[in-house]
Design an enzyme around this catalytic site. Structure first.
Site, PDB file in Angstrom:
ATOM      1  N   ASP A 190     -26.997 -17.090  10.465  1.00  0.00           N
ATOM      2  CA  ASP A 190     -27.430 -18.393  10.956  1.00  0.00           C
ATOM      3  C   ASP A 190     -27.046 -18.502  12.426  1.00  0.00           C
ATOM      4  O   ASP A 190     -26.149 -17.819  12.896  1.00  0.00           O
ATOM      5  CB  ASP A 190     -26.766 -19.489  10.109  1.00  0.00           C
ATOM      6  CG  ASP A 190     -27.410 -20.842  10.331  1.00  0.00           C
ATOM      7  OD1 ASP A 190     -28.372 -20.927  11.100  1.00  0.00           O
ATOM      8  OD2 ASP A 190     -26.933 -21.812   9.714  1.00  0.00           O
ATOM      9  N   ASP A 193     -30.189 -20.368   0.605  1.00  0.00           N
ATOM     10  CA  ASP A 193     -28.743 -20.146   0.716  1.00  0.00           C
ATOM     11  C   ASP A 193     -28.061 -21.479   0.528  1.00  0.00           C
ATOM     12  O   ASP A 193     -28.650 -22.533   0.788  1.00  0.00           O
ATOM     13  CB  ASP A 193     -28.367 -19.568   2.091  1.00  0.00           C
ATOM     14  CG  ASP A 193     -28.288 -20.668   3.151  1.00  0.00           C
ATOM     15  OD1 ASP A 193     -27.166 -21.135   3.421  1.00  0.00           O
ATOM     16  OD2 ASP A 193     -29.339 -21.080   3.673  1.00  0.00           O
ATOM     17  N   CYS A 224     -24.650 -16.570 -20.754  1.00  0.00           N
ATOM     18  CA  CYS A 224     -24.329 -15.829 -19.535  1.00  0.00           C
ATOM     19  C   CYS A 224     -23.668 -14.494 -19.851  1.00  0.00           C
ATOM     20  O   CYS A 224     -22.805 -14.404 -20.727  1.00  0.00           O
ATOM     21  CB  CYS A 224     -23.410 -16.669 -18.655  1.00  0.00           C
ATOM     22  SG  CYS A 224     -22.977 -15.882 -17.097  1.00  0.00           S
ATOM     23  N   CYS A 240     -22.100 -12.670 -17.395  1.00  0.00           N
ATOM     24  CA  CYS A 240     -21.194 -12.318 -16.300  1.00  0.00           C
ATOM     25  C   CYS A 240     -19.846 -11.870 -16.858  1.00  0.00           C
ATOM     26  O   CYS A 240     -19.499 -12.179 -18.009  1.00  0.00           O
ATOM     27  CB  CYS A 240     -21.013 -13.496 -15.347  1.00  0.00           C
ATOM     28  SG  CYS A 240     -19.822 -14.748 -15.897  1.00  0.00           S
ATOM     29  N   CYS A 245     -17.692 -14.762 -18.380  1.00  0.00           N
ATOM     30  CA  CYS A 245     -18.124 -15.281 -19.681  1.00  0.00           C
ATOM     31  C   CYS A 245     -17.944 -14.261 -20.803  1.00  0.00           C
ATOM     32  O   CYS A 245     -17.683 -14.624 -21.952  1.00  0.00           O
ATOM     33  CB  CYS A 245     -19.580 -15.718 -19.604  1.00  0.00           C
ATOM     34  SG  CYS A 245     -19.815 -17.263 -18.683  1.00  0.00           S
ATOM     35  N   HIS A 305     -18.735 -16.293 -11.734  1.00  0.00           N
ATOM     36  CA  HIS A 305     -19.644 -16.894 -12.716  1.00  0.00           C
ATOM     37  C   HIS A 305     -20.743 -17.696 -12.041  1.00  0.00           C
ATOM     38  O   HIS A 305     -21.930 -17.539 -12.364  1.00  0.00           O
ATOM     39  CB  HIS A 305     -18.890 -17.803 -13.688  1.00  0.00           C
ATOM     40  CG  HIS A 305     -19.836 -18.682 -14.456  1.00  0.00           C
ATOM     41  ND1 HIS A 305     -20.580 -18.204 -15.518  1.00  0.00           N
ATOM     42  CD2 HIS A 305     -20.217 -19.977 -14.263  1.00  0.00           C
ATOM     43  CE1 HIS A 305     -21.367 -19.174 -15.964  1.00  0.00           C
ATOM     44  NE2 HIS A 305     -21.161 -20.260 -15.213  1.00  0.00           N
TER      45      HIS A 305
END
Length: 373
Positions: free
Chosen positions: A90, A270, A308, A310, A313, A339
């Protein structure tokens, strides 16, 4: 940069964007690594667990610390951070907006004081490109004049006129430097402004999209307006943006914002929300968000999200995450951030699959149905 639109479902798009460092499939959510690091996570997490192909770093912050010349001396962002995939940087326009008490936009740039030591600095359109050349990002954003909403018509008019003028200066300077052999593997995006005023958005988009940019962003949203105003503004603006170049909605947002704006033709997003909310105890799930600090989770043996996959989890319970948060254990920040980012990235993958199958409207209905169950 190579860019291809592979499929559409209504206005939603599945695209492929290729830079010198990675091939990025859209829709894509870019984790925010403001100072060259995504908070609480390392680059092994980003590459090996989350499988990210692009992250965002910030020109303003990297310029102040450690300094863009230091980053250049260390081989650029990729070598300095060891992140092998793409970086988008940015320009610092948003920081000038968010730190408005120590910054002041002028006709030829933005004057600001460092939030670190109070030292005075001045960003011009050319200077932020020089900084990003030193950083070596794959996609650089130009300096723009962002205003908070609501704003007067006169202030918005000044914003888009200034942003267009700076964009013309930026692209001329960027292309001239490429002719000199500088930044030949870098790409540059312009930023459309105009508040929620459709006439101003039309003017800004029409003027900017006539210039030789590699992609275009919609800026100046999620800064105080209602969600429906944001969605309406995006839907209006997109029709003036090229079909064959990336479309990036900056600083947005919630899972609902992503789903709604993908439907309106946005490719890239983003936001600090996944990691910031994780640190504050808010976790995103397929069924909506939960606040893990609540006493109701003290003996809850379920994972954060039953759907989930991940690492958090698959291994830990809500009760354990509640305990870590309440104990102010540093491990919590990593597990929660993993997560939330995993959830966001998987949401993007599911959206892409739905577009490729031309069933995005069904995907959106399912998304909301789970939240309303």
């Amino acid at each position: 940069m190579e860019f291809h639109v592979e499929a559409t479902s209504g206005n939603a798009r599945a695209c492929t964007l290729k830079t010198a460092h990675s091939t990025i499939q859209t829709p894509v959510f870019m984790p925010v690594g403001t100072v060259g690091s995504v908070k609480a996570l390392d680059m092994s997490d980003m590459v090996d667990i989350l499988g990210t192909d692009i992250i965002l770093a910030n020109t303003y912050h990297m310029y102040l610390r450690p300094g863009d010349e230091t980053v250049a001396a260390m081989g650029g962002l990729h070598n300095f951070t060891t992140y092998p995939k793409s970086f988008l940087t940015d320009s610092g326009g948003f920081q000038a907006f968010s730190l408005s008490d120590i910054s002041k936009p002028k006709e030829n740039g933005i004057e600001f004081r460092s939030h670190i030591d109070g030292s005075k600095h001045f960003f011009t359109p050319q200077k932020v490109i020089d900084i990003q050349h030193n950083l070596g990002s794959d996609i650089m954003m130009i300096l723009d004049d962002l205003v908070a909403l609501p704003a007067t018509q006169e202030r918005i008019k000044t914003s888009i006129e200034r942003t267009t003028r700076w964009a013309q200066e930026s692209i001329e300077y960027f292309r001239a430097k490429q002719q000199e052999g500088v930044g030949t593997e870098q790409n540059i995006f312009a930023i459309i402004q105009g508040g929620t005023d459709k006439a101003f958005r039309t003017k800004s988009a029409t003027e900017l999209c006539a210039l030789d940019y590699d992609g275009f962003a919609i800026g100046g949203l999620s800064v105080g307006e209602l969600n429906e105003e944001m969605y309406s503004t995006v839907e209006h603006t997109v029709q003036y943006m090229p079909h064959d170049k990336p479309r990036y909605l900056m600083g947005v947002g919630t899972p609902e914002d992503l789903v709604e704006n993908i439907e309106r033709g946005i490719d890239m997003f983003d936001c600090v929300m996944p990691t910031r909310n994780a640190r504050n105890g808010t976790l995103f799930t397929s069924f909506g968000r939960i606040n893990i600090k609540g006493a109701t989770f003290k003996r809850d043996d379920a994972p954060i999200d039953s759907e989930c996959e991940c690492p958090t989890c698959k291994r830990y319970t809500r009760a354990y995450m509640h305990h870590l948060y309440r104990s102010k254990e540093l491990t919590y920040f990593r597990l929660a951030s993993l997560h939330n980012l995993f959830y966001y990235l998987q949401l993007m993958k599911a959206a892409r699959e739905a577009i490729l199958a031309d069933r995005y409207s069904d995907f959106k209905k399912d998304f909301y149905a789970k939240r309303n169950a």
